[in-house]
Write an enzyme that holds these catalytic residues in place. Structure first.
Site, PDB file in Angstrom:
ATOM      1  N   GLY A  38      43.427  38.773  45.304  1.00  0.00           N
ATOM      2  CA  GLY A  38      42.163  39.275  45.843  1.00  0.00           C
ATOM      3  C   GLY A  38      41.375  38.298  46.688  1.00  0.00           C
ATOM      4  O   GLY A  38      40.693  38.706  47.632  1.00  0.00           O
ATOM      5  N   GLU A  92      37.448  32.531  44.112  1.00  0.00           N
ATOM      6  CA  GLU A  92      37.717  33.854  43.527  1.00  0.00           C
ATOM      7  C   GLU A  92      37.001  34.930  44.350  1.00  0.00           C
ATOM      8  O   GLU A  92      36.023  34.653  45.044  1.00  0.00           O
ATOM      9  CB  GLU A  92      37.235  33.823  42.052  1.00  0.00           C
ATOM     10  CG  GLU A  92      37.384  35.100  41.276  1.00  0.00           C
ATOM     11  CD  GLU A  92      38.818  35.597  41.122  1.00  0.00           C
ATOM     12  OE1 GLU A  92      39.465  35.868  42.145  1.00  0.00           O
ATOM     13  OE2 GLU A  92      39.263  35.767  39.966  1.00  0.00           O
ATOM     14  N   ASP A  93      37.493  36.162  44.248  1.00  0.00           N
ATOM     15  CA  ASP A  93      36.860  37.256  44.994  1.00  0.00           C
ATOM     16  C   ASP A  93      35.586  37.755  44.314  1.00  0.00           C
ATOM     17  O   ASP A  93      34.567  37.952  44.964  1.00  0.00           O
ATOM     18  CB  ASP A  93      37.854  38.425  45.211  1.00  0.00           C
ATOM     19  CG  ASP A  93      38.557  38.876  43.932  1.00  0.00           C
ATOM     20  OD1 ASP A  93      38.255  38.354  42.832  1.00  0.00           O
ATOM     21  OD2 ASP A  93      39.436  39.755  44.020  1.00  0.00           O
ATOM     22  N   ASP A  96      33.240  39.409  37.175  1.00  0.00           N
ATOM     23  CA  ASP A  96      32.778  40.639  36.530  1.00  0.00           C
ATOM     24  C   ASP A  96      32.446  40.311  35.065  1.00  0.00           C
ATOM     25  O   ASP A  96      31.364  39.814  34.767  1.00  0.00           O
ATOM     26  CB  ASP A  96      33.921  41.649  36.691  1.00  0.00           C
ATOM     27  CG  ASP A  96      33.614  43.025  36.173  1.00  0.00           C
ATOM     28  OD1 ASP A  96      33.115  43.844  36.945  1.00  0.00           O
ATOM     29  OD2 ASP A  96      33.902  43.284  34.999  1.00  0.00           O
ATOM     30  N   LYS A 124      28.887  39.892  39.695  1.00  0.00           N
ATOM     31  CA  LYS A 124      28.238  41.020  39.000  1.00  0.00           C
ATOM     32  C   LYS A 124      27.721  40.505  37.660  1.00  0.00           C
ATOM     33  O   LYS A 124      28.338  40.751  36.619  1.00  0.00           O
ATOM     34  CB  LYS A 124      29.263  42.135  38.743  1.00  0.00           C
ATOM     35  CG  LYS A 124      29.717  42.878  39.974  1.00  0.00           C
ATOM     36  CD  LYS A 124      30.385  44.190  39.619  1.00  0.00           C
ATOM     37  CE  LYS A 124      31.861  44.077  39.533  1.00  0.00           C
ATOM     38  NZ  LYS A 124      32.574  45.366  39.389  1.00  0.00           N
ATOM     39  N   VAL A 146      33.908  47.674  43.694  1.00  0.00           N
ATOM     40  CA  VAL A 146      34.014  47.488  45.140  1.00  0.00           C
ATOM     41  C   VAL A 146      35.456  47.248  45.575  1.00  0.00           C
ATOM     42  O   VAL A 146      36.273  46.726  44.802  1.00  0.00           O
ATOM     43  CB  VAL A 146      33.104  46.328  45.628  1.00  0.00           C
ATOM     44  CG1 VAL A 146      31.647  46.721  45.543  1.00  0.00           C
ATOM     45  CG2 VAL A 146      33.358  45.046  44.828  1.00  0.00           C
ATOM     46  N   ASP A 152      41.042  45.185  45.574  1.00  0.00           N
ATOM     47  CA  ASP A 152      41.913  46.365  45.545  1.00  0.00           C
ATOM     48  C   ASP A 152      41.511  47.382  44.492  1.00  0.00           C
ATOM     49  O   ASP A 152      40.719  47.104  43.588  1.00  0.00           O
ATOM     50  CB  ASP A 152      43.353  45.925  45.237  1.00  0.00           C
ATOM     51  CG  ASP A 152      43.536  45.527  43.768  1.00  0.00           C
ATOM     52  OD1 ASP A 152      42.695  44.761  43.261  1.00  0.00           O
ATOM     53  OD2 ASP A 152      44.494  46.000  43.132  1.00  0.00           O
ATOM     54  N   ARG A 158      43.165  46.418  50.164  1.00  0.00           N
ATOM     55  CA  ARG A 158      42.924  44.988  50.367  1.00  0.00           C
ATOM     56  C   ARG A 158      42.736  44.644  51.842  1.00  0.00           C
ATOM     57  O   ARG A 158      42.122  43.648  52.190  1.00  0.00           O
ATOM     58  CB  ARG A 158      44.106  44.160  49.844  1.00  0.00           C
ATOM     59  CG  ARG A 158      44.303  44.211  48.343  1.00  0.00           C
ATOM     60  CD  ARG A 158      45.280  43.118  47.946  1.00  0.00           C
ATOM     61  NE  ARG A 158      45.825  43.290  46.617  1.00  0.00           N
ATOM     62  CZ  ARG A 158      45.249  42.874  45.499  1.00  0.00           C
ATOM     63  NH1 ARG A 158      44.077  42.293  45.533  1.00  0.00           N
ATOM     64  NH2 ARG A 158      45.833  43.057  44.330  1.00  0.00           N
TER      65      ARG A 158
HETATM   66  P1  5GP Z   1      36.615  39.392  35.151  1.00  0.00           P
HETATM   67  O1  5GP Z   1      37.651  38.641  34.383  1.00  0.00           O
HETATM   68  O2  5GP Z   1      35.454  38.552  35.599  1.00  0.00           O
HETATM   69  O3  5GP Z   1      36.175  40.636  34.428  1.00  0.00           O
HETATM   70  O4  5GP Z   1      37.312  39.994  36.413  1.00  0.00           O
HETATM   71  C1  5GP Z   1      37.729  39.277  37.488  1.00  0.00           C
HETATM   72  C2  5GP Z   1      38.732  40.081  38.296  1.00  0.00           C
HETATM   73  O5  5GP Z   1      38.573  41.479  38.099  1.00  0.00           O
HETATM   74  C3  5GP Z   1      38.509  39.868  39.767  1.00  0.00           C
HETATM   75  O6  5GP Z   1      39.236  38.775  40.245  1.00  0.00           O
HETATM   76  C4  5GP Z   1      39.002  41.171  40.359  1.00  0.00           C
HETATM   77  O7  5GP Z   1      40.389  41.105  40.565  1.00  0.00           O
HETATM   78  C5  5GP Z   1      38.725  42.191  39.290  1.00  0.00           C
HETATM   79  N1  5GP Z   1      37.486  42.928  39.558  1.00  0.00           N
HETATM   80  C6  5GP Z   1      36.310  42.840  38.910  1.00  0.00           C
HETATM   81  N2  5GP Z   1      35.393  43.652  39.445  1.00  0.00           N
HETATM   82  C7  5GP Z   1      35.999  44.283  40.466  1.00  0.00           C
HETATM   83  C8  5GP Z   1      35.557  45.233  41.444  1.00  0.00           C
HETATM   84  O8  5GP Z   1      34.407  45.691  41.508  1.00  0.00           O
HETATM   85  N3  5GP Z   1      36.501  45.625  42.359  1.00  0.00           N
HETATM   86  C9  5GP Z   1      37.774  45.162  42.365  1.00  0.00           C
HETATM   87  N4  5GP Z   1      38.583  45.630  43.311  1.00  0.00           N
HETATM   88  N5  5GP Z   1      38.206  44.262  41.471  1.00  0.00           N
HETATM   89  C10 5GP Z   1      37.332  43.825  40.544  1.00  0.00           C
END
Ligand code: 5GP
Length: 169
Positions: A38, A92-93, A96, A124, A146, A152, A158
């Site tokens: 991502g 990182e993208d 969350d 977020k 998003v 994705d 992507r």
């Molecule tokens: P976390 O471990 O912080 O919950 O998630 C990180 C990963 O979840 C990000 O690198 C991404 O790949 C995915 N992710 C979290 N939120 C979103 C979102 O709103 N859209 C997309 N496409 N991927 C997300």
């Protein structure tokens, strides 16, 4: 799909973050690590705006199933370089729940880098399950799913140059 962040705004964000990183790492050779897949477009744009003798590497960690995080970290591709004694910037993208990067941080700290910082294009904070604060954030967004500019949904979207809020309609 609703347009949330234009490509022009993303480039402006990269210019701002690139300038900050350039200032903060003067005289150093950071290893700027892209978290596949991502963060690829963001990493590519960001490094254009970092005026340092940097090096790049790539890492691929846990998966994301549909719109729910698994919270399990799994190294699909590890770093090429030994990071002991180096200045590491993880790109990182989006953050969350914070699970991916907090676990990655713990794993990489074991390898004794000189410094370890995190840059995320999007954040977020309202979705956190564990405490994690990126050192550099492009833009804070609400609790939205998003897509685009690397982000994705089941491997699609992507390639979009802007970022959109995904909804079923
Ligand atoms: P976390 O471990 O912080 O919950 O998630 C990180 C990963 O979840 C990000 O690198 C991404 O790949 C995915 N992710 C979290 N939120 C979103 C979102 O709103 N859209 C997309 N496409 N991927 C997300």
């Amino acid at each position: 799909m609703r347009l949330l962040i234009t490509h022009e705004e993303i480039v402006d964000i990269c210019k701002r973050l690139g300038f900050e990183i350039t200032q903060n790492y003067k005289g150093k050779t950071p290893l700027v690590v892209c978290v596949l897949k991502g963060a690829c477009p963001f990493h590519s744009e960001l490094i254009k705006h970092i005026d340092l003798d940097l090096e790049v590497d790539y890492i691929q960690v846990s998966s994301y199933l549909g719109t729910e995080s698994t919270g399990v970290i799994n190294f699909k591709k590890d770093l090429e370089f030994d990071i002991a004694g180096r200045d590491i910037i993880i790109v990182e993208d989006i953050v969350d729940s914070g699970l991916t990067l907090s676990k990655l941080k713990l794993e990489l700290q074991k390898r004794k880098p000189s410094s370890l910082k995190f840059v995320s294009l999007l954040d977020k904070p309202s979705k956190r399950k564990v405490e994690f604060k990126p050192d550099y954030v492009g833009k804070t967004i609400d609790d939205l799913f998003v897509i685009g500019f690397g982000l994705d949904l089941d491997e699609k979207y992507r390639n979009l140059k802007d970022i959109y809020v995904f909804n079923q309609d």
